[in-house]
Motif scaffolding. Structure first.
Motif, PDB file in Angstrom:
ATOM      1  N   PRO A 199       2.392  -4.113  -9.623  1.00  0.00           N
ATOM      2  CA  PRO A 199       3.466  -5.143  -8.685  1.00  0.00           C
ATOM      3  C   PRO A 199       3.355  -6.218  -8.238  1.00  0.00           C
ATOM      4  O   PRO A 199       3.651  -7.061  -7.635  1.00  0.00           O
ATOM      5  CB  PRO A 199       4.153  -3.788  -8.173  1.00  0.00           C
ATOM      6  CG  PRO A 199       3.279  -2.821  -8.232  1.00  0.00           C
ATOM      7  CD  PRO A 199       2.940  -2.345  -9.428  1.00  0.00           C
ATOM      8  N   HIS A 200       1.277  -7.018  -7.932  1.00  0.00           N
ATOM      9  CA  HIS A 200       0.803  -7.500  -7.689  1.00  0.00           C
ATOM     10  C   HIS A 200       1.065  -8.885  -7.873  1.00  0.00           C
ATOM     11  O   HIS A 200       0.931  -9.853  -7.521  1.00  0.00           O
ATOM     12  CB  HIS A 200      -0.399  -7.431  -7.317  1.00  0.00           C
ATOM     13  CG  HIS A 200      -1.082  -5.593  -6.546  1.00  0.00           C
ATOM     14  ND1 HIS A 200      -0.126  -5.904  -5.122  1.00  0.00           N
ATOM     15  CD2 HIS A 200      -0.750  -4.585  -6.445  1.00  0.00           C
ATOM     16  CE1 HIS A 200      -0.773  -4.725  -3.999  1.00  0.00           C
ATOM     17  NE2 HIS A 200      -1.125  -3.507  -5.101  1.00  0.00           N
ATOM     18  N   THR A 201       1.151  -8.529  -9.606  1.00  0.00           N
ATOM     19  CA  THR A 201       0.278  -9.776 -10.361  1.00  0.00           C
ATOM     20  C   THR A 201       1.512  -9.401 -10.905  1.00  0.00           C
ATOM     21  O   THR A 201       1.736 -10.543 -12.082  1.00  0.00           O
ATOM     22  CB  THR A 201      -0.702  -9.435 -10.935  1.00  0.00           C
ATOM     23  OG1 THR A 201      -0.604  -8.035 -11.792  1.00  0.00           O
ATOM     24  CG2 THR A 201      -1.719  -9.416 -10.307  1.00  0.00           C
ATOM     25  N   PRO A 253       1.558  -3.546   1.323  1.00  0.00           N
ATOM     26  CA  PRO A 253       2.975  -3.493   0.662  1.00  0.00           C
ATOM     27  C   PRO A 253       3.157  -1.939   0.414  1.00  0.00           C
ATOM     28  O   PRO A 253       4.839  -1.907   0.128  1.00  0.00           O
ATOM     29  CB  PRO A 253       2.995  -4.550  -0.615  1.00  0.00           C
ATOM     30  CG  PRO A 253       0.833  -3.795  -0.665  1.00  0.00           C
ATOM     31  CD  PRO A 253       0.535  -4.478   0.415  1.00  0.00           C
ATOM     32  N   HIS A 254       2.338  -1.419   0.332  1.00  0.00           N
ATOM     33  CA  HIS A 254       2.750   0.160  -0.276  1.00  0.00           C
ATOM     34  C   HIS A 254       3.796   1.616   0.456  1.00  0.00           C
ATOM     35  O   HIS A 254       2.820   2.669   0.518  1.00  0.00           O
ATOM     36  CB  HIS A 254       1.236   0.825  -0.946  1.00  0.00           C
ATOM     37  CG  HIS A 254       0.549  -0.455  -1.287  1.00  0.00           C
ATOM     38  ND1 HIS A 254      -0.303  -0.784  -1.200  1.00  0.00           N
ATOM     39  CD2 HIS A 254       0.830  -0.513  -2.904  1.00  0.00           C
ATOM     40  CE1 HIS A 254      -1.041  -1.382  -1.878  1.00  0.00           C
ATOM     41  NE2 HIS A 254      -1.016  -1.524  -3.370  1.00  0.00           N
ATOM     42  N   VAL A 255       4.358   0.586   0.661  1.00  0.00           N
ATOM     43  CA  VAL A 255       5.299   1.472   1.587  1.00  0.00           C
ATOM     44  C   VAL A 255       5.798   2.616   1.336  1.00  0.00           C
ATOM     45  O   VAL A 255       5.975   3.687   1.826  1.00  0.00           O
ATOM     46  CB  VAL A 255       6.278   0.646   2.665  1.00  0.00           C
ATOM     47  CG1 VAL A 255       5.631  -0.638   3.165  1.00  0.00           C
ATOM     48  CG2 VAL A 255       7.013   0.031   0.924  1.00  0.00           C
ATOM     49  N   PHE A 298      -9.868   3.551  -5.770  1.00  0.00           N
ATOM     50  CA  PHE A 298      -9.705   2.140  -5.794  1.00  0.00           C
ATOM     51  C   PHE A 298      -9.018   1.172  -4.948  1.00  0.00           C
ATOM     52  O   PHE A 298      -9.736   0.250  -4.472  1.00  0.00           O
ATOM     53  CB  PHE A 298     -10.123   2.496  -7.126  1.00  0.00           C
ATOM     54  CG  PHE A 298     -10.372   1.020  -7.884  1.00  0.00           C
ATOM     55  CD1 PHE A 298     -11.895   0.270  -7.901  1.00  0.00           C
ATOM     56  CD2 PHE A 298      -9.405  -0.465  -8.291  1.00  0.00           C
ATOM     57  CE1 PHE A 298     -12.145  -0.950  -8.454  1.00  0.00           C
ATOM     58  CE2 PHE A 298      -9.668  -1.770  -8.993  1.00  0.00           C
ATOM     59  CZ  PHE A 298     -11.442  -1.594  -8.894  1.00  0.00           C
ATOM     60  N   HIS A 299      -7.904   1.845  -6.408  1.00  0.00           N
ATOM     61  CA  HIS A 299      -6.744   0.687  -5.148  1.00  0.00           C
ATOM     62  C   HIS A 299      -5.933   1.188  -4.015  1.00  0.00           C
ATOM     63  O   HIS A 299      -5.729   2.226  -4.310  1.00  0.00           O
ATOM     64  CB  HIS A 299      -5.787   0.317  -6.156  1.00  0.00           C
ATOM     65  CG  HIS A 299      -4.099  -0.638  -6.048  1.00  0.00           C
ATOM     66  ND1 HIS A 299      -5.191  -1.754  -5.715  1.00  0.00           N
ATOM     67  CD2 HIS A 299      -3.657  -0.360  -5.502  1.00  0.00           C
ATOM     68  CE1 HIS A 299      -3.941  -2.387  -5.383  1.00  0.00           C
ATOM     69  NE2 HIS A 299      -2.937  -1.232  -5.848  1.00  0.00           N
ATOM     70  N   PRO A 300      -5.776   0.114  -2.998  1.00  0.00           N
ATOM     71  CA  PRO A 300      -5.458   0.575  -1.823  1.00  0.00           C
ATOM     72  C   PRO A 300      -4.021   1.214  -1.102  1.00  0.00           C
ATOM     73  O   PRO A 300      -3.649   0.589  -0.672  1.00  0.00           O
ATOM     74  CB  PRO A 300      -6.227  -0.036  -0.260  1.00  0.00           C
ATOM     75  CG  PRO A 300      -6.191  -1.290  -1.408  1.00  0.00           C
ATOM     76  CD  PRO A 300      -6.583  -1.184  -2.528  1.00  0.00           C
TER      77      PRO A 300
END
Ligand code: ZN
Length: 309
Positions: free
Chosen positions: A70-72, A151-153, A215-217
């Motif tokens: 969802p970031h890209t 953004p990872h609510v 790896f990905h926060p």
């Protein structure tokens, strides 16, 4: 020979009758396809939330499918065209929305856009985690530079209660005829989230370390809710520098970290490298699994085992 030939025909006829009866049954019990509220969401966990509350009265389309970030993400042209059928768009504050929201809104001016993360207090992401392990105990410092908003609510059950309320409100306003159903489904979902929180606490009971390397926060809100500390490898979307990598390995060794978490949408190369350096292993956890409830329960079991050494 004759009976042998007839039998399968009879079975098929019976099966056809049963199928007809079944589809007639579901057709009359649920809403007709054309009466359903068409909803588009950004990510898979939102599909789960909307279906929990909207059940048979909604039809949910998802922008970011399995394995996409969802970031890209860049919506496909069919997805943009399909927005003309949607009454509601539930945004959740992920990166691709910022780049695409104007086009999403323009694709269907009648579609109501609701940001389900609007009522959530967002936390700032750690842009740089620096741990001076070589210094003496008095000089030991932990510096944290602040990054943008996380953004990872949806990795926090508490946040998802707020998200569920927003989804309920919008569905009840769009389709007031089924408000009572939406209310009952919301109450059920909130009860399940309470149970989930209690299960997560049980699964994390007795852990010996609160620090985890990922790896990905994506797990910052989960960490906040359950008093864990997320140590990201990737910082603001970039791989760590050689020095940052060396510091992470030092920190992992110091804390006795044996599990490095990765996620299915990202490369595990750096995580594998760190794991190898500390004689540990990489375990994949997915922040975007569709069955949000079961996924968080499973992830908390994984944390409970990985943080117990
Ligand atoms: Zn992410």
């Amino acid at each position: 020979m004759k009976t042998f030939n007839i039998k399968p025909v009879v079975v098929l006829a019976l099966a056809a009758l049963l199928l007809a009866a079944c589809s007639a049954g579901t057709g009359s019990a649920g809403a007709a396809e054309s009466d359903k509220v068409n909803v588009t969401v950004s990510i898979l966990p939102e599909k789960y939330f909307v279906e929990r509350i909207g059940a048979d009265f909604v039809n949910v389309n998802v922008m970011v499918g399995p394995g996409d970030s969802p970031h890209t993400y860049e919506p496909k042209s069919e997805q943009m065209t399909a927005l003309s059928h949607s009454a509601l768009y539930f945004a959740i504050g992920v990166d691709f929305e910022q780049a695409w929201m104007e086009r999403i809104a323009a694709a269907n001016p009648d579609m109501q856009i609701v940001d389900v993360s609007a009522d959530i207090d967002k936390i700032t992401m750690v842009a740089h985690h620096h741990h001076e392990s070589e210094a003496g105990p008095d000089d030991e410092t932990v510096e944290e530079e602040q990054g943008g908003l996380d953004p990872h609510v949806w990795t926090s059950p508490e946040n998802v209660k707020v998200i569920a309320q927003s989804i309920y409100q919008a569905l009840a306003e769009t389709d007031p005829a089924h408000q009572a159903d939406y209310q009952a489904n919301l109450d059920n979902f909130l009860a399940d989230i309470d149970q989930l929180e209690s299960d997560i606490r049980t699964n994390l009971d007795g852990i010996s370390s609160k620090n985890f390397i990922v790896f990905h926060p994506a797990w910052g809100y989960f960490a906040r809710d359950f008093e864990l500390e997320q140590i990201p490898i990737e910082i603001e979307g970039s791989e760590p520098s050689a020095q940052e990598l060396a510091e992470l390995i030092d920190e992992a060794e110091e804390e006795g970290v044996k599990v490095i978490f990765g996620s299915p949408a990202f490369s595990t190369r750096t995580a594998e490298y760190i794991a190898q350096e500390v004689n540990g292993q990489v375990i994949l956890i997915d922040p975007l699994a569709e069955n949000w409830l079961e996924n968080l329960r499973e992830v908390s079991k994984t944390f409970g085992e990985a943080l117990n050494n």
